[in-house]
Write an enzyme that holds these catalytic residues in place. Sequence first.
Site, mmCIF file in Angstrom:
data_model
loop_
_atom_site.group_PDB
_atom_site.id
_atom_site.type_symbol
_atom_site.label_atom_id
_atom_site.label_comp_id
_atom_site.label_asym_id
_atom_site.label_seq_id
_atom_site.Cartn_x
_atom_site.Cartn_y
_atom_site.Cartn_z
ATOM 1 N N LYS A 122 -1.933 1.636 -7.037
ATOM 2 C CA LYS A 122 -1.999 2.036 -8.437
ATOM 3 C C LYS A 122 -2.988 1.199 -9.254
ATOM 4 O O LYS A 122 -3.054 1.326 -10.464
ATOM 5 C CB LYS A 122 -0.605 1.940 -9.064
ATOM 6 C CG LYS A 122 0.383 2.924 -8.476
ATOM 7 C CD LYS A 122 1.739 2.855 -9.166
ATOM 8 C CE LYS A 122 2.709 3.883 -8.577
ATOM 9 N NZ LYS A 122 4.041 3.823 -9.221
ATOM 10 N N MET A 153 -8.243 9.187 9.242
ATOM 11 C CA MET A 153 -8.746 9.573 7.918
ATOM 12 C C MET A 153 -9.759 10.714 8.015
ATOM 13 O O MET A 153 -10.756 10.749 7.297
ATOM 14 C CB MET A 153 -9.374 8.368 7.208
ATOM 15 C CG MET A 153 -8.411 7.205 7.023
ATOM 16 S SD MET A 153 -9.200 5.718 6.354
ATOM 17 C CE MET A 153 -10.098 5.134 7.803
ATOM 18 N N ASP A 194 0.835 -1.193 0.000
ATOM 19 C CA ASP A 194 0.000 0.000 0.000
ATOM 20 C C ASP A 194 0.872 1.247 0.000
ATOM 21 O O ASP A 194 2.079 1.183 0.268
ATOM 22 C CB ASP A 194 -0.903 0.028 1.243
ATOM 23 C CG ASP A 194 -2.051 -0.958 1.148
ATOM 24 O OD1 ASP A 194 -2.405 -1.342 0.027
ATOM 25 O OD2 ASP A 194 -2.585 -1.333 2.207
#
Length: 256
Positions: free
Chosen positions: A70, A185, A48
């Site tokens: 990606k 987050m 990651d």
Amino acid sequence: PAADTADADTPETPRAGVALVGGGPGDPELITVRGRRLLARADVVVTDRLVPRELLDELPPHVEVVDAAKIPYGRAAAQEVINRTLIEHARAGRFVVRLKGGDPYVFGRGFEELLACTGADVPVTVVPGITSAFSAPALADVPVTHRGVTHEVVVVSGHVPPGDERSLVDWDALGRLRGTVVLMMGVERIGRFADALIAAGRPGDTPVAVVQDGTVPAQKVVRSTLEKIADEAAAAGVRPPAVTVIGPVAGLAPAG
């Protein structure tokens, strides 16, 4: 089969399979000993974006590295591709390390990957990692608990805002707590989270600490309060990845 709890490099454990390895919060020295040992045995590493780059730089040239960040699909579709990648490599006789930032099971979708692998009869070893939820604040002199200050810690995902129909968080309940809320987050919507907690009863002067790039040399810390954190984090240019600690512990500081 259930996840393998034995060391993956013992004679009884097959060479091929998958290891879900927590890479730690950012500092390459904060991966576990077992995680580093299994990483050194990998034929394939699926990684990651939050994984320490130094760990990948140490890999031998023959190791195939798949950058999961990606994969050009939406979030759900990308996870299916990751699952399939793990399974296909393991079935081809390779030892695959799924290297994830922090701990695989703390908002890392690690258990989804375990279920996919075990459902395909692929043996899995789980190696917990040091989560940034606690380690990033610790290295910024912010304890998530402290005797006489808090008796609870709640780790909350901020990938959806308060009031969103997808949210599973009871923000009213969090607002009634007196202990620590660790928000992951949540940088881009920090103002909305702060407003929700204040509306639910948290005082506006509740201490807040935001730790960006925790455990690495670029680490940045912004200390503020619930009513001011959105403006002050923006003024400081705070960006992901960052961990936000809300509660009295964020107001503690060592002497000197």
